[in-house]
Design a protein around this motif. Structure first.
Motif, mmCIF file in Angstrom:
data_model
loop_
_atom_site.group_PDB
_atom_site.id
_atom_site.type_symbol
_atom_site.label_atom_id
_atom_site.label_comp_id
_atom_site.label_asym_id
_atom_site.label_seq_id
_atom_site.Cartn_x
_atom_site.Cartn_y
_atom_site.Cartn_z
ATOM 1 N N GLY A 177 8.278 -4.597 -6.811
ATOM 2 C CA GLY A 177 7.985 -5.625 -6.681
ATOM 3 C C GLY A 177 6.918 -5.368 -5.490
ATOM 4 O O GLY A 177 6.163 -6.546 -5.406
ATOM 5 N N LEU A 178 7.347 -4.341 -4.649
ATOM 6 C CA LEU A 178 5.945 -4.230 -4.007
ATOM 7 C C LEU A 178 5.000 -4.032 -4.040
ATOM 8 O O LEU A 178 3.243 -4.136 -3.698
ATOM 9 N N PHE A 179 4.753 -3.103 -5.353
ATOM 10 C CA PHE A 179 3.553 -2.796 -6.523
ATOM 11 C C PHE A 179 2.708 -3.548 -6.945
ATOM 12 O O PHE A 179 1.556 -4.019 -6.815
ATOM 13 N N LEU A 180 3.801 -5.106 -7.186
ATOM 14 C CA LEU A 180 2.925 -5.854 -8.137
ATOM 15 C C LEU A 180 2.359 -6.465 -6.762
ATOM 16 O O LEU A 180 1.282 -7.623 -6.842
ATOM 17 N N LEU A 181 2.377 -6.898 -5.805
ATOM 18 C CA LEU A 181 1.519 -7.230 -4.440
ATOM 19 C C LEU A 181 0.573 -6.614 -4.386
ATOM 20 O O LEU A 181 -0.798 -7.465 -3.527
ATOM 21 N N PRO B 142 -2.511 -10.888 -10.259
ATOM 22 C CA PRO B 142 -3.348 -12.125 -9.282
ATOM 23 C C PRO B 142 -2.893 -11.686 -7.570
ATOM 24 O O PRO B 142 -4.390 -12.656 -7.198
ATOM 25 N N VAL B 143 -1.952 -11.270 -6.638
ATOM 26 C CA VAL B 143 -2.315 -11.109 -5.855
ATOM 27 C C VAL B 143 -3.462 -11.577 -4.540
ATOM 28 O O VAL B 143 -3.558 -11.656 -3.824
ATOM 29 N N THR B 144 -3.720 -9.843 -5.555
ATOM 30 C CA THR B 144 -4.871 -9.146 -4.201
ATOM 31 C C THR B 144 -5.891 -10.250 -4.245
ATOM 32 O O THR B 144 -6.755 -9.820 -3.370
ATOM 33 N N TYR C 253 1.223 -0.350 1.514
ATOM 34 C CA TYR C 253 1.408 1.242 0.714
ATOM 35 C C TYR C 253 1.969 1.533 1.358
ATOM 36 O O TYR C 253 2.820 2.833 1.120
ATOM 37 N N THR C 254 2.540 1.078 3.171
ATOM 38 C CA THR C 254 3.625 1.876 4.123
ATOM 39 C C THR C 254 4.834 1.438 3.362
ATOM 40 O O THR C 254 5.527 2.320 3.713
ATOM 41 N N THR D 276 -3.698 2.224 -4.469
ATOM 42 C CA THR D 276 -2.248 1.911 -5.981
ATOM 43 C C THR D 276 -2.052 3.333 -6.466
ATOM 44 O O THR D 276 -1.406 3.113 -6.460
ATOM 45 N N TRP D 277 -3.412 4.096 -6.629
ATOM 46 C CA TRP D 277 -3.164 5.054 -7.368
ATOM 47 C C TRP D 277 -2.928 6.414 -6.478
ATOM 48 O O TRP D 277 -1.945 6.986 -7.341
#
Lengths: 77, 498
Positions: free
Chosen positions: A27-31, A35-37, A62-63, B81-82
């Motif tokens: 879920g966090l990674f998809l943020l 298209p969120v970014t 990321y944190t 991300t990576w």
């Protein structure tokens, strides 16, 4: 062709903690992904702690992702 | 004292320290392939942490990332991300690779894949892909090293001579101490490069703007186009964002110099801790890179193309004291050498284990293979040097492909490490990799990034489709092998056998 041994999938979590860690990470990674970014995070205002919004919001995501990994480690996932 | 004297002197001091570490590592070496190639499978957390992060971050992270921020702006913050995915991959896949390596004595990626898919063809294909695509990194790192020493000496040491000196030093400590020498020097390199980037970036931010926050404000006023996506040149489209995320996480982790590190961990707990914490180092290294790149775009505009990668040393020479410039350029040297020595070691391991021991002289002593490994390092030194000084057209094409090459091993590795569903077959895996490599050439060289999606993703999709389709009609590995490998994973991950 010989029959393959059947085994429960390792792609699917088997514990509650496993589901939480996997769901939270994805879920966090998809943020942090389009298209969120490109549609939601793509602005400078409001500035957060003196940093432009796009940079600060990604840093926060990321944190949180690191914290999910640390939580999974502590819970023995 | 002049800046170039201090900068060059500090780089040579640094090189001397790495050689001393190589000699000390040699004193502890036992004549044993596991010791020479895999650190005896007993790497603890601190050593493993610093060797993984130092090997992952190459000269590109040190110089190229600032250049990316300089040219394309905040979009390069996608790097986070990576780095996060690298942590998750280590946590989930790395631990499984470690468990199988410990249980069945694997030393290379090809060992694992050839055993599971019961195929020597798979072994050769994986070994060739591993070597071909990572040997190109030797060229990139060696050229970077030559450039750094050339800049540090203010042009007094030529790029070719600088490349030769640094390649020789890396090969020397690797031949002396094997992977132990690489790991020990990586500890030094990992700390040095991290400190160097942060100290350099903060110094420049305070010197030129009054602080990091003031720098961000200055970017908004002078270059607001750097603070939005897809950036001034329209580079960071959604397709490129996703493609770089996948390619620079899985694509680098699946290269042999990174995968072999999983085999060397002392236990699985160490690897899980590694997975949870490596993103801290990997991600935060790009914070100072953003300051350098975007601050540089304001105070030193006009650098275009590859010249933008010079922004960090250019700023240092103009604004920093000589001792600081020297320390930081030694850090850049560390960044390149820590990746270079790891790739030299990985290629040596693959060629010694998967080719020489398997097909040429299978029944020799451990000492024999250690000496053959040393000879192969010398050979790689010569090849790497010539590749770095002869920039041939076909090499430029291959370098374009290199980052995404190892990514084509992903379906095969997932088939081994994740039981459940239909097992891939040896024919499926080999045809998938072949289709993926052809797809890479088409989508990165012939018609780059079709429909705006990174070519590596197209190639991976083609690879997976072909692998699954061919596997549906061909013979899977024997039930005994599937049971042996997947049963081991079941016990390792869940502590039970179904």
């Amino acid at each position: 062709m010989q029959a393959e041994p059947k085994r429960r999938s390792h792609f699917i979590p088997r514990t509650r903690d496993g589901w939480i860690a996997t769901g939270a990470f994805i879920g966090l990674f998809l943020l942090a992904m389009p298209p969120v970014t490109h549609l939601v995070l793509n602005r400078t205002d409001p500035w957060i702690l003196g940093l432009p919004f796009i940079y600060a919001s990604l840093l926060i995501i990321y944190t949180l992702l690191i914290l999910v990994l640390v939580w999974a480690l502590r819970r023995g996932v | 004292m002049e800046t170039w004297v201090v900068a060059t002197g500090l780089i040579f001091v640094y090189l001397l320290i790495t050689l001393v570490l190589g000699v000390v590592a040699n004193r502890m070496l036992t004549v044993d392939m596991e010791d020479f190639l895999l650190y005896g499978r007993k790497a603890g957390f601190v050593v493993l942490y610093l060797t993984v992060v130092a090997s992952f971050h190459s000269v590109f992270a040190f110089l190229g990332s600032s250049g990316f921020f300089y040219t394309h702006g905040v979009g390069f913050w996608v790097a986070g991300t990576w780095t996060l995915l690298v942590g998750a991959i280590t946590y989930v896949i790395g631990t499984r690779i470690w468990a199988l390596g410990k249980a069945f004595g694997y030393m290379t990626p090809a060992d694992m894949l050839a055993d599971f898919y019961e195929s020597e063809t798979v072994r050769v294909v994986v070994a060739v892909v591993s070597v071909v695509f990572t040997i190109l990194y030797i060229q990139a790192q060696a050229q970077g090293l030559g450039y750094i020493i050339n800049v540090a000496s203010d042009g007094r040491i030529g790029i070719e001579l600088g490349t030769l000196i640094l390649l020789t030093v890396a090969a020397t400590y690797l031949m002396a101490g094997g992977l132990r020498a690489v790991y020990w020097t990586d500890v030094l390199q990992g700390i040095w490069m991290y400190a160097a980037v942060w100290v350099g970036a903060l110094f420049l931010a305070y010197e030129l703007f009054g602080g990091p926050l003031e720098l961000w404000r200055a970017v908004l006023e002078a270059r607001p186009d750097l603070l939005s996506l897809p950036g001034p040149n329209g580079f960071f489209t959604p397709g490129i964002w996703i493609g770089m995320t996948i390619t620079l996480s899985f694509g680098i982790i699946l290269q042999p110099h990174m995968m072999i590190r999983y085999y060397t961990a002392v236990d699985a707990k160490t690897l899980k801790l590694l997975g949870a914490t490596t993103p801290i180092y990997l991600m935060t290294l790009f914070i100072p890179a953003a300051l350098i790149g975007m601050g540089g775009a304001i105070v030193m505009p006009g650098l275009e193309g590859p010249a933008a990668d010079r922004i960090f040393p250019e700023l240092l020479f103009m604004y920093a004291p000589p001792w600081l410039t020297g320390m930081i350029l030694a850090g850049a040297t560390a960044a390149a050498m820590s990746t270079l020595d790891s790739i030299l070691h990985a290629n040596m391991t693959v060629l010694t284990r998967d080719i020489y021991q398997r097909y040429i002289r299978p029944e020799e002593s451990q000492a024999h293979y250690v000496w053959v490994g040393r000879a192969i390092i010398l050979l790689l030194l010569v090849v790497g040097y010539y590749m770095s000084v002869l920039t041939l057209d076909f090499l430029v094409v291959l370098v374009t492909l290199s980052g995404a090459g190892a990514l084509q091993l992903l379906p095969a590795i997932l088939g081994v490490c994740f039981p459940g569903g239909r097992t891939l077959t040896r024919a499926g895996v080999v045809s998938g990799i072949a289709a993926g490599l052809v797809g890479l050439y088409v989508t990165l060289v012939v018609a780059p990034h079709p429909l705006g999606l990174h070519g590596a993703i197209w190639a991976l999709l083609l690879n997976a489709t072909v692998a699954v389709t061919v596997s549906a009609f061909t013979e899977p590995p024997s039930a005994e092998t599937i049971e042996r490998v997947h049963g081991e994973l079941e016990r390792f991950v869940y502590g039970t056998e179904e």
